[in-house]
Design a protein around this motif. Sequence first.
Motif, PDB file in Angstrom:
ATOM      1  N   UNK A  76       0.819  -1.210   0.000  1.00 58.13           N
ATOM      2  CA  UNK A  76       0.000   0.000   0.000  1.00 58.13           C
ATOM      3  C   UNK A  76       0.853   1.260   0.000  1.00 58.13           C
ATOM      4  N   UNK A  77       1.888   1.276   0.815  1.00 57.34           N
ATOM      5  CA  UNK A  77       2.788   2.433   0.864  1.00 57.34           C
ATOM      6  C   UNK A  77       3.485   2.626  -0.471  1.00 57.34           C
ATOM      7  N   UNK A  78       4.010   1.541  -1.047  1.00 55.90           N
ATOM      8  CA  UNK A  78       4.681   1.648  -2.341  1.00 55.90           C
ATOM      9  C   UNK A  78       3.720   2.076  -3.447  1.00 55.90           C
ATOM     10  N   UNK A  79       2.488   1.586  -3.392  1.00 52.54           N
ATOM     11  CA  UNK A  79       1.498   1.959  -4.404  1.00 52.54           C
ATOM     12  C   UNK A  79       1.203   3.457  -4.357  1.00 52.54           C
ATOM     13  N   UNK A  80       0.910   3.963  -3.171  1.00 53.86           N
ATOM     14  CA  UNK A  80       0.575   5.379  -3.058  1.00 53.86           C
ATOM     15  C   UNK A  80       1.776   6.279  -3.328  1.00 53.86           C
ATOM     16  N   UNK A  81       2.956   5.858  -2.916  1.00 54.15           N
ATOM     17  CA  UNK A  81       4.164   6.640  -3.222  1.00 54.15           C
ATOM     18  C   UNK A  81       4.389   6.684  -4.731  1.00 54.15           C
ATOM     19  N   UNK A  82       4.213   5.555  -5.412  1.00 52.20           N
ATOM     20  CA  UNK A  82       4.363   5.519  -6.866  1.00 52.20           C
ATOM     21  C   UNK A  82       3.312   6.388  -7.552  1.00 52.20           C
ATOM     22  N   UNK A  83       2.102   6.360  -7.042  1.00 51.91           N
ATOM     23  CA  UNK A  83       1.021   7.148  -7.610  1.00 51.91           C
ATOM     24  C   UNK A  83       1.305   8.649  -7.482  1.00 51.91           C
ATOM     25  N   UNK A 135      11.037   9.054 -15.660  1.00 55.06           N
ATOM     26  CA  UNK A 135      11.554   7.690 -15.539  1.00 55.06           C
ATOM     27  C   UNK A 135      11.261   7.114 -14.155  1.00 55.06           C
ATOM     28  N   UNK A 136      10.999   7.993 -13.175  1.00 62.26           N
ATOM     29  CA  UNK A 136      10.659   7.513 -11.833  1.00 62.26           C
ATOM     30  C   UNK A 136       9.323   6.773 -11.809  1.00 62.26           C
ATOM     31  N   UNK A 137       8.496   6.975 -12.817  1.00 64.28           N
ATOM     32  CA  UNK A 137       7.256   6.209 -12.931  1.00 64.28           C
ATOM     33  C   UNK A 137       7.593   4.726 -13.021  1.00 64.28           C
ATOM     34  N   UNK A 138       8.569   4.406 -13.854  1.00 68.31           N
ATOM     35  CA  UNK A 138       8.976   3.019 -14.021  1.00 68.31           C
ATOM     36  C   UNK A 138       9.694   2.493 -12.783  1.00 68.31           C
ATOM     37  N   UNK A 139      10.479   3.335 -12.153  1.00 73.66           N
ATOM     38  CA  UNK A 139      11.222   2.912 -10.965  1.00 73.66           C
ATOM     39  C   UNK A 139      10.260   2.588  -9.822  1.00 73.66           C
ATOM     40  N   UNK A 140       9.250   3.419  -9.631  1.00 71.79           N
ATOM     41  CA  UNK A 140       8.274   3.175  -8.574  1.00 71.79           C
ATOM     42  C   UNK A 140       7.489   1.891  -8.794  1.00 71.79           C
ATOM     43  N   UNK A 141       7.052   1.656 -10.017  1.00 67.34           N
ATOM     44  CA  UNK A 141       6.300   0.440 -10.307  1.00 67.34           C
ATOM     45  C   UNK A 141       7.199  -0.795 -10.234  1.00 67.34           C
ATOM     46  N   UNK A 142       8.458  -0.650 -10.616  1.00 68.52           N
ATOM     47  CA  UNK A 142       9.401  -1.759 -10.481  1.00 68.52           C
ATOM     48  C   UNK A 142       9.584  -2.116  -9.016  1.00 68.52           C
ATOM     49  N   UNK A 143       9.703  -1.118  -8.158  1.00 71.25           N
ATOM     50  CA  UNK A 143       9.848  -1.377  -6.718  1.00 71.25           C
ATOM     51  C   UNK A 143       8.610  -2.072  -6.167  1.00 71.25           C
ATOM     52  N   UNK A 144       7.435  -1.650  -6.594  1.00 71.59           N
ATOM     53  CA  UNK A 144       6.189  -2.265  -6.143  1.00 71.59           C
ATOM     54  C   UNK A 144       6.126  -3.740  -6.521  1.00 71.59           C
ATOM     55  N   UNK A 145       6.394  -4.052  -7.777  1.00 73.04           N
ATOM     56  CA  UNK A 145       6.314  -5.443  -8.213  1.00 73.04           C
ATOM     57  C   UNK A 145       7.479  -6.283  -7.694  1.00 73.04           C
ATOM     58  N   UNK A 146       8.635  -5.674  -7.474  1.00 75.42           N
ATOM     59  CA  UNK A 146       9.746  -6.414  -6.863  1.00 75.42           C
ATOM     60  C   UNK A 146       9.405  -6.787  -5.426  1.00 75.42           C
TER      61      UNK A 146
END
Length: 122
Positions: A47-54, A69-80
């Motif tokens: 949840x924290x990673x999702x909202x931070x990425x959003x 490019x941080x859009x991709x980095x945030x989603x990569x962190x979420x799925x990792x």
Amino acid sequence: MVALIIILFAILVLDQFINRKLIKKLNIKRSDLGEKYVNKLHKYGEGILYWASFIVMIIAINELPYLRILIFVGMTALFAFRTIMKWIYVRERKTYLLSAITCVLFILGSVTYGVTDYFNFI
């Protein structure tokens, strides 16, 4: 901006195609896919990673286009994070592979966007 949309759409299509093939090949059942979180750490961490990425996504698109490019980095962190949690706690169901595929696609998307964005600034 067009490159960003095209790459995100390609990730979506490839993710759906690869995951459907993987679900059939590994015989992953719908009941295995139904459980979204393995424990409270997973639930709140995701949840924290999702909202931070959003939030980063909104700021990067509207205010700071050079940080898109941080859009991709945030989603990569979420799925990792999702891959690691499922790999540790429910390894036998193999659903972590579905998240791992999505994580790899976002890594490839970030590289692709980085290269195309680099050539736009030259």
